[in-house]
Write a protein that holds these residues in place. Sequence first.
Motif: not given
Length: 856
Positions: A710, A714, A743, A747, A751
């Motif tokens: 993730l 990013w 966003t 995220c 998580y």
Amino acid sequence: MFPLIFTLILLLLPHLVSSLEGTACFSRMKRRAHMDGDVMIAGFFPLYTLGTDHSNSDSSLDEAKKLCVFKYYQLVLALAFAVEEINKNSDFLHNMTLGFDVYNADLRGWSAFENPFIWLSGHKMIPNYTCMAESKFVAVLAGTSGMTSAEIGTLLELYRFPQLTFGAFDPALSDHGKFPSLYQMAPKDTSLAIAMVSLLLHFSWNWVGLLISEDENGLWILAELREKMYKSRICIAFEHVIPGSSMTQVFNMMAIQNQINKSSANVLIIYGNKEYLLSLMIYLGQFLMTSKVWLLNSKCDLSIGRKYFMSGSYHVPLMFSHHHGDISGFTDFIREVNPSKYPEDFYLARLWFLSFNCSHSESDCVMWKNCPDDTSLEWLPGQIFDMSMSEESYNTYNAVYAVAHALHEMLLHQTEEATMVNGRWIVPSPAQMHPFLKNIQFHNLAGDQVILDEERKLEAEYDILNIWNFPEGLEIKMKIGKFSTYAPYGHQLSVSKDMIEWAIGATETPLSVCSESCVPGFRKSFQGGKDICCFDCTPCLDNEISNRTDMEQCLKCPDDQYANKKRTQCLPKAASFLAHDEPLGMGLVCMALCLSTFTALILGVFVKYQDTPIVKANNLALSYILLISLIFCFLCSLLFIGHPNIVTCILQQITFGVVFTVAVSTVLAKTVTVVLAFKATSPGKRMRWLLVSGAPNFIIPICTLIQVTLCGLWLGASPPFVDTDAHSEHGHVIILCNKGSLTAFYCVLGYLVFLALTSFTVAYLARNLPDTFNEAKFLTFSMLVFCSVWVTFLPVYHSAKGKVMVAVEVFSILSSSAGFLGCIFVPKCYIILLRPERNSLHSFKGKMHIGRNESS
């Protein structure tokens, strides 16, 4: 047109007169000022009071006019002075001398034609007839006003006599179709409106009243003033266009007086001819006793009217007089004038009698006796007779020289054509003068240029005069400024404020505004339906300033600046970030270092006591991983402190997301291990296999790998960067790390929340499993603290600004990490270090046996 019709009717009258009328001719002609010469100039000046007896009149206006004649007599002296100068100059006229005859020019209706008729015909009722010898006259000086010039000019045009006017320039007289023989000596007044408006702007007067005479000149200046005032944002408080006849209408004047007194305008512009100004001052002066500043277009007669208008009042006259050079010798000439030196000057003798009360005896030769020779006009007060040359006298002086120059050019022309009779120059007819007068252009003895052609005539320059009347009656005309259209823009007007005598008792420049000026920090807010000079003052909005008086719009400060409290200046914003050397930053740094050190000490304790039951019972490897991750959690908070840069901005979020993922996933692994440890004692090989194979240890790398993925997405999509916030905190530019893609940030954060909730749920379900060293309860409580910290963090974080927002995030990192440390490891250290008897296998087995019996 009407005077012309009247003249034509007179031409039809019989030309026969009685001998008595011939005698009357001589009697009337004696009332003049005369100097003989080969060529003569006629002058018609307003000297009516010196030639008549008004001793029985009580009229204020007649008394003022009587005093006014003392002023006008200077015209006669200017004429005589110029003639004598020319006659003494051998370069002029070649043995031909100039002379003059001066007559009274009565301005009262048809009386204006009386003396011109006498001069032309020898009798006032018979045109084209003269009882005098052959005429030697070539030009006429007349016209204190446009009306007088037009009336006399209509008569003189019948004889093609050149008329040179010495009064103010009148555009109506520029019509050469109506007045082909008329020449105006005064400069154009086309810049008068600009001069007056410049003075208004100089003193910041923007609320002004207008009193204008109802004639062609008045209507012209009114239009000019309106245009110039509109362009300069000066408003007209009121305006009155007053016909001369209305001076006697008391009710009309009282209405004007009431409006002037009620108006907040303290400045009035008064424009008109001299008779108009004199009448207006006398009538208004009987009523007005309030402080006003008067801007006038002429200084003549003002000190006379001051007896009624200015004396003892609070008015301030500022007059625009045509600037002209000083004529050398004129004052000395006046000082030496007396009746014995000019015995053929009826008006001088009359003036002497009125001034010095000498006895007299009148004869047909106008011989005045018993007037002392040692008296002088210099003895008269300045408000009665001014020794300095007036505007009209200066124009008269130039007119005489213009005639002399024209004659000189004509004589040169006659010399070339040899047009002489018996060796003498032929006296030219008046009509012959016009071609030469039209092209006259010369410099007088003062150095000023004189041009009669109106198309080439220069614009006037103005002296601004103020009458000093303190002590009472002093009446000194003081030049306090000058206006010149030929000066560079911005330097056309010069005024000495310190030289102005304001109203009695006043020490500062008076104000004349509809609304008080808006000071810096405020802006104008115009009132609907009113002039632009009438407004309210509204404070500027936040982060806006007005740094000048009377600004219509406030200026917004740039993003890197802010408005001071008075909103008059934009100041540079100070950079704001959570610095190491400020108390808040220093406290958080110390807290992070202390907690990371404390965590390292706990790790050392676990390493030292790794063989003890309490350490072995709680999965030594996971404990090591959790402690190390907690050390990094504490240390990652240091990335948020100090001046942000691109490296720290990226490391802040990535490090935070990864190390906390490791910590939370480790807690999850420890919780799953505890659950599997108890389930493995029950029948079923699958649970035992999961525990023996070390399956819980795979939770950490799997969870961490997901978070790293993730974070990689990013960084690839929109990584964090250094940004500034110039609006959140007054006076400061906040330097912060912009998270880039919100966003991706949510995220990563979501998580973490998912892992935390999963760990909390599993720990909560396993909290009551019986075991001496069962840490499920501690894991549950630690996750409860962790979730509580971050649930509290979100609203506080979004409501905070600047460095406080960063401090909240750092404190949340430290608090949540400290929650893990305190809830999971501090109780174990307490047993290891302070209760070692409980950290034994015997105690462990006993407790476990009791726990199993209780469970069964």
